[in-house]
Write a protein that holds these residues in place. Sequence first.
Motif, PDB file in Angstrom:
ATOM      1  N   GLU A  98       0.839  -1.188   0.000  1.00  0.00           N
ATOM      2  CA  GLU A  98       0.000   0.000   0.000  1.00  0.00           C
ATOM      3  C   GLU A  98       0.877   1.241   0.000  1.00  0.00           C
ATOM      4  O   GLU A  98       1.813   1.344   0.795  1.00  0.00           O
ATOM      5  CB  GLU A  98      -0.931   0.000   1.213  1.00  0.00           C
ATOM      6  CG  GLU A  98      -1.950   1.127   1.203  1.00  0.00           C
ATOM      7  CD  GLU A  98      -3.138   0.864   2.128  1.00  0.00           C
ATOM      8  OE1 GLU A  98      -3.864   1.832   2.424  1.00  0.00           O
ATOM      9  OE2 GLU A  98      -3.326  -0.302   2.535  1.00  0.00           O
ATOM     10  N   LYS A 149      -8.097   7.135   0.074  1.00  0.00           N
ATOM     11  CA  LYS A 149      -8.137   5.722  -0.331  1.00  0.00           C
ATOM     12  C   LYS A 149      -9.534   5.140  -0.145  1.00  0.00           C
ATOM     13  O   LYS A 149     -10.208   5.405   0.854  1.00  0.00           O
ATOM     14  CB  LYS A 149      -7.109   4.924   0.470  1.00  0.00           C
ATOM     15  CG  LYS A 149      -5.679   5.304   0.115  1.00  0.00           C
ATOM     16  CD  LYS A 149      -4.657   4.575   0.967  1.00  0.00           C
ATOM     17  CE  LYS A 149      -3.238   5.030   0.606  1.00  0.00           C
ATOM     18  NZ  LYS A 149      -2.216   4.446   1.492  1.00  0.00           N
ATOM     19  N   ASN A 150      -9.939   4.325  -1.110  1.00  0.00           N
ATOM     20  CA  ASN A 150     -11.248   3.677  -1.084  1.00  0.00           C
ATOM     21  C   ASN A 150     -11.140   2.282  -0.471  1.00  0.00           C
ATOM     22  O   ASN A 150     -10.076   1.874  -0.003  1.00  0.00           O
ATOM     23  CB  ASN A 150     -11.813   3.610  -2.507  1.00  0.00           C
ATOM     24  CG  ASN A 150     -11.892   4.976  -3.155  1.00  0.00           C
ATOM     25  OD1 ASN A 150     -12.053   5.982  -2.474  1.00  0.00           O
ATOM     26  ND2 ASN A 150     -11.753   5.021  -4.470  1.00  0.00           N
ATOM     27  N   ASP A 151     -12.231   1.522  -0.504  1.00  0.00           N
ATOM     28  CA  ASP A 151     -12.245   0.175   0.055  1.00  0.00           C
ATOM     29  C   ASP A 151     -11.551  -0.809  -0.893  1.00  0.00           C
ATOM     30  O   ASP A 151     -11.383  -0.550  -2.088  1.00  0.00           O
ATOM     31  CB  ASP A 151     -13.685  -0.286   0.303  1.00  0.00           C
ATOM     32  CG  ASP A 151     -14.392   0.548   1.365  1.00  0.00           C
ATOM     33  OD1 ASP A 151     -13.697   1.075   2.261  1.00  0.00           O
ATOM     34  OD2 ASP A 151     -15.634   0.671   1.291  1.00  0.00           O
ATOM     35  N   TRP A 152     -11.191  -1.984  -0.347  1.00  0.00           N
ATOM     36  CA  TRP A 152     -10.616  -3.044  -1.164  1.00  0.00           C
ATOM     37  C   TRP A 152     -11.669  -3.610  -2.115  1.00  0.00           C
ATOM     38  O   TRP A 152     -12.852  -3.713  -1.778  1.00  0.00           O
ATOM     39  CB  TRP A 152     -10.102  -4.174  -0.279  1.00  0.00           C
ATOM     40  CG  TRP A 152      -8.827  -3.884   0.439  1.00  0.00           C
ATOM     41  CD1 TRP A 152      -8.680  -3.575   1.758  1.00  0.00           C
ATOM     42  CD2 TRP A 152      -7.503  -3.895  -0.116  1.00  0.00           C
ATOM     43  NE1 TRP A 152      -7.351  -3.383   2.063  1.00  0.00           N
ATOM     44  CE2 TRP A 152      -6.603  -3.575   0.933  1.00  0.00           C
ATOM     45  CE3 TRP A 152      -6.989  -4.147  -1.380  1.00  0.00           C
ATOM     46  CZ2 TRP A 152      -5.227  -3.498   0.750  1.00  0.00           C
ATOM     47  CZ3 TRP A 152      -5.614  -4.066  -1.575  1.00  0.00           C
ATOM     48  CH2 TRP A 152      -4.758  -3.741  -0.529  1.00  0.00           C
ATOM     49  N   LYS A 191      -6.975  -1.529  -4.372  1.00  0.00           N
ATOM     50  CA  LYS A 191      -7.648  -0.397  -3.740  1.00  0.00           C
ATOM     51  C   LYS A 191      -7.345   0.858  -4.553  1.00  0.00           C
ATOM     52  O   LYS A 191      -6.185   1.145  -4.855  1.00  0.00           O
ATOM     53  CB  LYS A 191      -7.148  -0.231  -2.302  1.00  0.00           C
ATOM     54  CG  LYS A 191      -7.814   0.861  -1.496  1.00  0.00           C
ATOM     55  CD  LYS A 191      -7.149   1.037  -0.123  1.00  0.00           C
ATOM     56  CE  LYS A 191      -7.325  -0.172   0.759  1.00  0.00           C
ATOM     57  NZ  LYS A 191      -6.803   0.078   2.140  1.00  0.00           N
TER      58      LYS A 191
END
Length: 210
Positions: A98, A149-152, A191
Amino acid sequence: SDVVGYDEVLCCVFEFEAIDSDADAWTEWSDWGFDTDQKADCEARVVTAIESERSDSEEDRRWRAHCSSIHNGAVTVTAGDSVRVPWKNVHHDDFAFECPENQVLGGFMSKFELDSFKKNEQGGHDHTKTADRRFGFWCADITNAEVTKNDWSDYSSLGLAWEPSCAEGEAIAAVDSQFDSSTYDRKWRYKCATITPLEEAPTPAPTPAP
């Protein structure tokens, strides 16, 4: 573990004006196809999509990235170091990568190994099937913008093509991989991150002359 952590050495500041689809481009597939070293470098752009094709006969995948420019006069992109890239994983290990705060993916590279041989106590060599890749990633630093950042995503399916992509105004910021020993393939998820340019500060009025 021989996995080396993320190297935050950054180079080369480029200025752009939000993500511009007119300047998008796919990196090239490797000239040698599968079973070879592969690299996808977006340089002064960001990774907004990835394409991965699986070959069961080669027990490998080939990779390329979709690169997009950022166009907003206040936003700057600092390209990550694509030369001194540490490996994130060892063969057959699960891993996740990440990008740090205010960074998104700028590129990746991978190295394939089909078989490995280790010397045994009898002076010979033991053969082990590997059929897996090691991966390294680098991130691009985004300034004068908010990176959220968004969700997985869900995990991909084994044996099939994997084509993650982000919506307009977003870029990939993280990947996660799980190795499957029965197929010698990997499941992946990703992500995205939304890049929102900050409002430009107003130009100060001239100071009145005394």
